[in-house]
Design a protein around this motif. Structure first.
Motif, short mmCIF file in Angstrom:
data_model
loop_
_atom_site.label_atom_id
_atom_site.label_comp_id
_atom_site.label_asym_id
_atom_site.label_seq_id
_atom_site.Cartn_x
_atom_site.Cartn_y
_atom_site.Cartn_z
N ARG A 80 -6.28 -2.43 0.75
CA ARG A 80 -6.42 -0.97 0.84
C ARG A 80 -6.99 -0.59 2.19
O ARG A 80 -7.91 -1.26 2.69
CB ARG A 80 -7.31 -0.46 -0.29
CG ARG A 80 -6.68 -0.61 -1.66
CD ARG A 80 -7.55 0.04 -2.72
NE ARG A 80 -8.89 -0.53 -2.73
CZ ARG A 80 -9.33 -1.43 -3.61
NH1 ARG A 80 -8.54 -1.85 -4.56
NH2 ARG A 80 -10.56 -1.89 -3.54
N LEU B 286 -9.30 0.94 4.97
CA LEU B 286 -10.73 1.24 5.00
C LEU B 286 -10.99 2.72 5.24
O LEU B 286 -11.98 3.26 4.76
CB LEU B 286 -11.42 0.41 6.08
CG LEU B 286 -11.37 -1.11 5.85
CD1 LEU B 286 -11.88 -1.84 7.08
CD2 LEU B 286 -12.16 -1.49 4.62
N TRP C 115 0.84 -1.20 0.00
CA TRP C 115 0.00 0.00 0.00
C TRP C 115 0.88 1.26 0.00
O TRP C 115 0.62 2.21 -0.76
CB TRP C 115 -0.95 0.02 1.20
CG TRP C 115 -1.64 1.32 1.35
CD1 TRP C 115 -2.65 1.82 0.57
CD2 TRP C 115 -1.33 2.35 2.30
NE1 TRP C 115 -3.00 3.09 0.99
CE2 TRP C 115 -2.20 3.43 2.06
CE3 TRP C 115 -0.41 2.45 3.35
CZ2 TRP C 115 -2.18 4.60 2.82
CZ3 TRP C 115 -0.39 3.61 4.11
CH2 TRP C 115 -1.27 4.67 3.83
N ARG D 171 -4.75 -5.56 10.63
CA ARG D 171 -5.51 -6.20 9.55
C ARG D 171 -6.94 -5.68 9.46
O ARG D 171 -7.49 -5.60 8.36
CB ARG D 171 -5.55 -7.71 9.75
CG ARG D 171 -4.23 -8.39 9.60
CD ARG D 171 -4.37 -9.88 9.91
NE ARG D 171 -3.08 -10.49 10.14
CZ ARG D 171 -2.34 -11.04 9.20
NH1 ARG D 171 -2.75 -11.05 7.96
NH2 ARG D 171 -1.18 -11.58 9.51
N ARG D 172 -7.54 -5.35 10.58
CA ARG D 172 -8.93 -4.87 10.57
C ARG D 172 -9.07 -3.52 9.88
O ARG D 172 -10.17 -3.09 9.58
CB ARG D 172 -9.48 -4.79 11.99
CG ARG D 172 -9.62 -6.13 12.67
CD ARG D 172 -10.39 -6.00 13.98
NE ARG D 172 -9.98 -4.87 14.79
CZ ARG D 172 -9.18 -4.95 15.84
NH1 ARG D 172 -8.72 -6.11 16.24
NH2 ARG D 172 -8.87 -3.87 16.54
N CYS D 173 -7.97 -2.84 9.63
CA CYS D 173 -7.98 -1.52 9.00
C CYS D 173 -7.93 -1.59 7.47
O CYS D 173 -8.00 -0.55 6.82
CB CYS D 173 -6.81 -0.69 9.50
SG CYS D 173 -6.86 -0.36 11.27
N PHE D 174 -7.79 -2.80 6.93
CA PHE D 174 -7.63 -2.96 5.48
C PHE D 174 -8.74 -3.85 4.91
O PHE D 174 -9.23 -4.75 5.58
CB PHE D 174 -6.26 -3.60 5.17
CG PHE D 174 -5.12 -2.66 5.34
CD1 PHE D 174 -4.48 -2.11 4.24
CD2 PHE D 174 -4.66 -2.31 6.60
CE1 PHE D 174 -3.42 -1.23 4.38
CE2 PHE D 174 -3.60 -1.43 6.76
CZ PHE D 174 -2.98 -0.89 5.65
N ASP D 175 -9.07 -3.60 3.65
CA ASP D 175 -10.05 -4.45 2.97
C ASP D 175 -9.35 -5.67 2.38
O ASP D 175 -8.12 -5.81 2.50
CB ASP D 175 -10.85 -3.66 1.92
CG ASP D 175 -10.03 -3.17 0.74
OD1 ASP D 175 -8.91 -3.69 0.49
OD2 ASP D 175 -10.51 -2.26 0.04
N VAL D 176 -10.10 -6.52 1.72
CA VAL D 176 -9.52 -7.76 1.18
C VAL D 176 -8.54 -7.51 0.04
O VAL D 176 -7.73 -8.38 -0.29
CB VAL D 176 -10.64 -8.73 0.70
CG1 VAL D 176 -11.46 -9.21 1.88
CG2 VAL D 176 -11.50 -8.11 -0.37
N ASP D 177 -8.60 -6.32 -0.55
CA ASP D 177 -7.67 -5.96 -1.63
C ASP D 177 -6.42 -5.25 -1.13
O ASP D 177 -5.61 -4.77 -1.93
CB ASP D 177 -8.38 -5.08 -2.67
CG ASP D 177 -9.51 -5.83 -3.36
OD1 ASP D 177 -9.33 -7.03 -3.67
OD2 ASP D 177 -10.57 -5.22 -3.57
#
Length: 177
Positions: free
Chosen positions: A142, A144, A27, A134-140
């Motif tokens: 990026r 959130l 990212w 990890r909870r701050c990112f989407d599956v791609d």
């Protein structure tokens, strides 16, 4: 002033199995990518000891260290990478992107600042921190929170300023060893 693009080494600081660092580093590199004044290259602490890592660090004008927080500090592979490449950090700018539980990795960053100061690196004030990792990112991969890109932009502006100032100074006169 040298106007060639600044080489930014984005360092993945963790080497643990199942680590999240490569996602965060990708990212960061994507945030740097559109800028014609910057070139990003990912350097992985898991590759510690390779000639490639030494060359990547040596050619870098500045660094973005991507670090998790382990036990209120930064990972051992990152410390080994830093310690093994003393001269490569000298008189260069360093920014941080951290992630982790409630602190978002900020304790790791605070422990890294004096270590890098000892190597004559200049750390920038603005840091990007992801509380919860990890909870701050989407599956791609990026973030959130749309504010993350703005925070990265502010961090990069400080890094770019210091990187240019230090690169120009090194060009005029080698940094004393």
């Amino acid at each position: 002033m040298d106007n060639t693009p600044l080489r930014i080494a984005v360092i993945v600081g963790s080497a643990r199995e199942g680590r999240f660092g490569p996602t965060v580093a990708a990212w960061v590199a994507a945030e740097i990518g559109p800028r014609p004044d910057l070139e990003a290259e990912i350097v992985d602490a898991a590759d510690f000891g390779s000639e490639t890592v030494t060359k990547q660090l040596g050619l870098a004008d500045a660094f973005v260290v991507v670090t998790p927080e382990y036990n209120h500090s930064y990972p051992a592979p990152l410390k080994a990478l830093i310690d093994a490449h003393n001269a490569e950090w000298r008189a260069k700018a360093v920014a941080f992107v951290s992630y982790g539980g409630l602190s978002g990795g900020l304790r790791a960053v605070e422990h890294l600042r004096p270590v890098l100061a000892e190597l004559h690196a200049t750390t920038v004030r603005d840091t990007v921190s992801f509380h919860g990792g990890r909870r701050c990112f989407d599956v791609d991969g990026r973030p959130l929170d749309p504010e993350s890109s703005a925070a990265a932009g502010r961090m990069l502006e400080g890094l770019v300023w210091w990187a240019h100032a230090l690169r120009d100074a090194r060009a005029k006169s080698p940094y004393p060893s």
